[in-house]
Enzyme design. Structure first.
Site, mmCIF file in Angstrom:
data_model
loop_
_atom_site.group_PDB
_atom_site.id
_atom_site.type_symbol
_atom_site.label_atom_id
_atom_site.label_comp_id
_atom_site.label_asym_id
_atom_site.label_seq_id
_atom_site.Cartn_x
_atom_site.Cartn_y
_atom_site.Cartn_z
ATOM 1 N N ASP A 478 0.834 -1.204 0.000
ATOM 2 C CA ASP A 478 0.000 0.000 0.000
ATOM 3 C C ASP A 478 0.869 1.255 0.000
ATOM 4 O OD1 ASP A 478 -2.311 1.502 0.116
ATOM 5 O OD2 ASP A 478 -3.133 0.449 1.856
ATOM 6 N N ASP A 548 -10.876 2.065 -2.936
ATOM 7 C CA ASP A 548 -11.410 1.815 -1.601
ATOM 8 C C ASP A 548 -12.931 1.871 -1.610
ATOM 9 O OD1 ASP A 548 -9.008 1.381 -0.432
ATOM 10 O OD2 ASP A 548 -8.861 3.313 0.589
#
Ligand code: GLA
Length: 731
Positions: A478, A548
């Protein structure tokens, strides 16, 4: 032969699958001019296209029309300050303070195959399917040697371009702009198409008419960013999914980029792409060279869909190196939306137990397993296990998960550090910041200066040790903030403008080490969702977390946008719980499953707590994944309808290369009271073949489905957000 030089006309002809690209050398000095990029030609003799008023060739240096010619002739790689008067591809600052340069042909090389670019992701091929042309040019004043590289792929309508710039002179030179590709051509009443977005809203398609002046999309945040995709296409007027010409550039890079198109008074178009000159200044000492990243140049005469299928094939065959590219990925369950930071070994094992019963194949432990991380206030950089949550460390947990028959994956955010962390206490200077200025935090974190080798080595060692400590088969890498407070403690002032590119090279070096040391690892990149979704990252990881935003309705436009460029097998897509944590919307579990099936497919929910009726559907969804994934993963993708533009329903399909199987997804988002059944014309099938459709009482010919269409029934008062998936098989 994919590339040839014709001495009679002094032209290079570069042929890819259905396109030709022609470059001419003009005048005694050898000005490098763009002639043609379009439908594949047998002829190479089209340099009659180059004329400027009365000047059929390049006028002599002392002729009165020279300046007009220099300003107007179509260029392959425009240089600054010598009379081009438009956006340039390269600019310098020499010791006199001069920023001008010119490009004169010196020599060229044509060879089978294609070289790797050291330290950069780059397309690959074999001597059988790719040919490369290097045109070496010089600027005698500065001593720069500028090599324009073109690689043509025989099995795709793609030419990959990059530039190598070497200081062959005796003095230092600052490179203040070094784009990767530029092209001048006539306007064809074009539309421009780009992708814009934001966090949780990635990949939105933007199309508008090309008009006079310039249109730019760019990133200035140090990473690709969700705001714009490093992509720009020109579409002939009225081009749609199936018709019309599309010429596009896509940048193989994961940092600041610039994509620009200009239309000027001669109705000439210039399209450019490369590293954003914003904050860029690279010092070339005598003998040093700078290699630009690659631009993928793609062309289609079958509309946007043709471009899409071209890019999908190209990325699967020539960019994604992972051994998993053509393999079915394990169905994963990620605990982020299930638990956020609040989990321990027992909780994860309970999720794994339930997941195993449903046929899920891998547990991914997301953020919160390390340091003292119970929320996002601390601990990034402390890549050692929080034993309060995971007693005895990772191994006992991973062993228990493996014993249930599941693989195990883990989350890292290697490029970051929290000011509250042991790493920061020991090495505050490793965080990017400007001496004397408090650096801006985002999500309580700072960015590590991984342009520095010492920082990279330390971070890598921590990750390496964790991965060696247990049977970890997947990593989610990430990267959750943009870069700011730009300064690198190790760079001298005259090199500070190198920092952002060195940072990106640092990311690439780390991922290269990771994928080399752990060749069986399945790597998924992520950046607050799809904020670093670009062809460069695909070189290292076969899949990237798309967004997301896991809401099935929102995902339609996000996956449509990224799916227009990237193979569906690279789009991370999960079924999450409802009401959706981001939008509060409730969609049927079935719809969430169907939408996620057009990506990598997995779950991101607390399987031990979701409604029983939903959990019961998982085994069927898992079965469906195994039945259709090979079609989604390796097939040809066709967009049938777009909810983003019709505001009612979305439809798309994938067809196997041999056209014996297809999978069609239809999502009726908004149900109107007076709505009729929706007839959708399918694409890409074999009209002569007959197909069965599971659950249907009749078979259909490809001809019927493509020209008459398939009728999606709309029962009265059946509600919003309904989805259907059809599996077609040749009978
Ligand atoms: C980012 C990712 C999410 C999740 C969180 C964890 O937002 O995109 O999927 O991993 O970080 O902090």
């Amino acid at each position: 032969m994919g590339i040839a030089y014709f001495e009679d006309n002094r032209v290079f002809k570069i042929d890819s699958k259905n396109s030709s690209y022609i470059i001419a050398l003009l005048g005694d000095e050898g000005l490098v001019s763009h002639v043609y990029y379009g439908h594949k030609l047998k002829s190479h003799e089209v340099n009659y296209l180059i004329h400027m008023g009365d000047h059929p060739g390049a006028p002599a240096k002392d002729s009165s029309g020279r300046a007009g010619f220099i300003g107007g002739y179509p260029k392959e790689y425009p240089t600054n300050g010598v009379g081009d008067h438009k956006e340039d591809a390269i600019s310098i600052r020499d010791k006199k303070g001069c920023f001008s340069l010119e490009l004169f042909y010196k020599t060229h090389r044509i060879y089978k195959g294609k070289k790797e670019l050291p330290g950069l992701p780059s397309a690959f091929g074999t001597e059988e399917n790719v040919t490369t042309l290097e045109i070496e040019c010089t600027d005698p004043m500065s001593g720069l040697i500028i090599t324009l590289n073109y690689s043509a792929f025989e099995d795709a309508d793609v030419i990959v371009r990059s530039v190598n710039i070497k200081n062959g002179g005796r003095d230092d030179i600052h490179l203040t702009r070094a784009l990767s590709a530029s092209m001048d051509f006539e306007n064809n009443d074009y539309d421009v198409m780009t992708l814009y977005g934001d966090w949780a809203k990635e990949g939105q398609i933007n199309r508008y008419p090309l008009s006079y002046g310039g249109h730019t999309v760019e990133s200035c945040s140090g990473k690709t960013s969700p705001l714009n995709q490093p992509f720009m296409a020109l579409l002939s007027k009225g081009a749609d999914q199936d018709h019309g010409e599309v010429v596009a550039m896509h940048f193989v890079y994961s940092g600041n980029f610039l994509a620009k198109v200009q239309l000027e008074h001669y109705d000439r178009v210039r399209m450019l792409m490369g590293i954003n000159p914003y904050c860029f200044d690279w010092l070339l000492k005598p003998g040093d060279a700078f290699q630009t990243p690659e631009v993928v140049l793609v062309r289609s005469e079958e509309g946007i869909g043709g471009m899409t299928r071209n890019l999908h094939d190209f990325y699967r065959e020539h960019m994604i190196r992972s051994k998993y590219v053509h393999k079915k990925r394990p169905i994963l369950i990620n605990n982020w939306e299930a638990t956020y930071f609040n989990f321990n070994t027992e909780k994860l094992v309970s999720i794994a137990e339930e997941a195993a019963k449903a046929g899920i194949e891998m547990l991914v432990m997301d953020d919160g397993w390390f340091g003292k991380r119970d929320d996002d206030s601390c601990s990034l950089g402390d890549w050692f296990v929080n034993e309060e949550k995971l007693p005895g460390g990772l191994k006992p947990l991973v062993d228990r998960v493996n014993a249930l028959g599941l693989k195990f994956g883990i989350w890292f955010e290697p490029e970051m550090v929290c000011p509250i962390s042991e790493l920061y206490e020991k090495h505050p200077d490793w965080a990017i910041s400007i001496p004397g200025r408090e650096p801006a935090r985002a999500r309580n974190q700072l960015v590590l200066d991984i342009s520095r080798k010492e920082v990279r080595d330390a971070v890598y060692k921590m990750i390496y040790d964790v991965l060696k400590s247990a049977n970890i088969e997947y990593v989610k890498w990430d990267m959750n903030r943009a870069l700011s407070d730009l300064y690198s403690a190790e760079l001298p002032p005259e090199r500070m403008g190198e920092m952002l590119h060195r940072y990106v090279l640092g990311v690439y070096e780390l991922q290269e080490r990771l994928t080399t040391d752990f060749p069986d690892l399945l790597l998924e990149n992520c950046s607050s969702g799809g904020a670093r979704f670009d062809p460069g990252m695909l070189y290292y990881s076969p899949q990237i977390w798309t967004s997301d935003d896991t809401d099935a309705v929102e995902r339609l436009s996000i996956q449509e946008g990224y799916g227009m460029l990237y193979p569906l097998s690279s789009l991370g897509a999960h079924v999450s719980d409802c009401p959706n944590h981001g939008t509060g919307r409730t969609t049927p579990f079935e719809t969430r499953g169907i939408v996620a099936l057009s990506g990598t497919f997995g779950y991101e929910l607390d399987i031990t707590r979701i409604p029983e009726a939903d959990r019961k559907q998982i085994p069927d969804q898992v079965k469906r994944y195994h039945e259709v994934n090979h079609i989604v993963r390796d097939g040809d993708y066709y967009r049938l309808a777009s909810y983003a533009s019709n505001h009612r329903y979305d439809a798309y399909m994938s067809v196997t290369k041999d056209k014996t199987e297809a999978v069609v997804t239809y999502v009726r988002v908004i149900h109107r009271m007076c709505e009729h059944d929706v007839i959708v014309k399918l694409k890409g099938l074999d009209p002569e073949k007959t197909y069965s459709i599971e659950g249907s009482d009749r078979n259909y010919t490809g001809e019927e489905l493509m020209y008459a269409g398939y009728c999606f029934k709309t029962p009265w008062a059946s509600g919003d957000f309904k989805a259907t998936i059809l599996h077609l098989k040749e009978v």
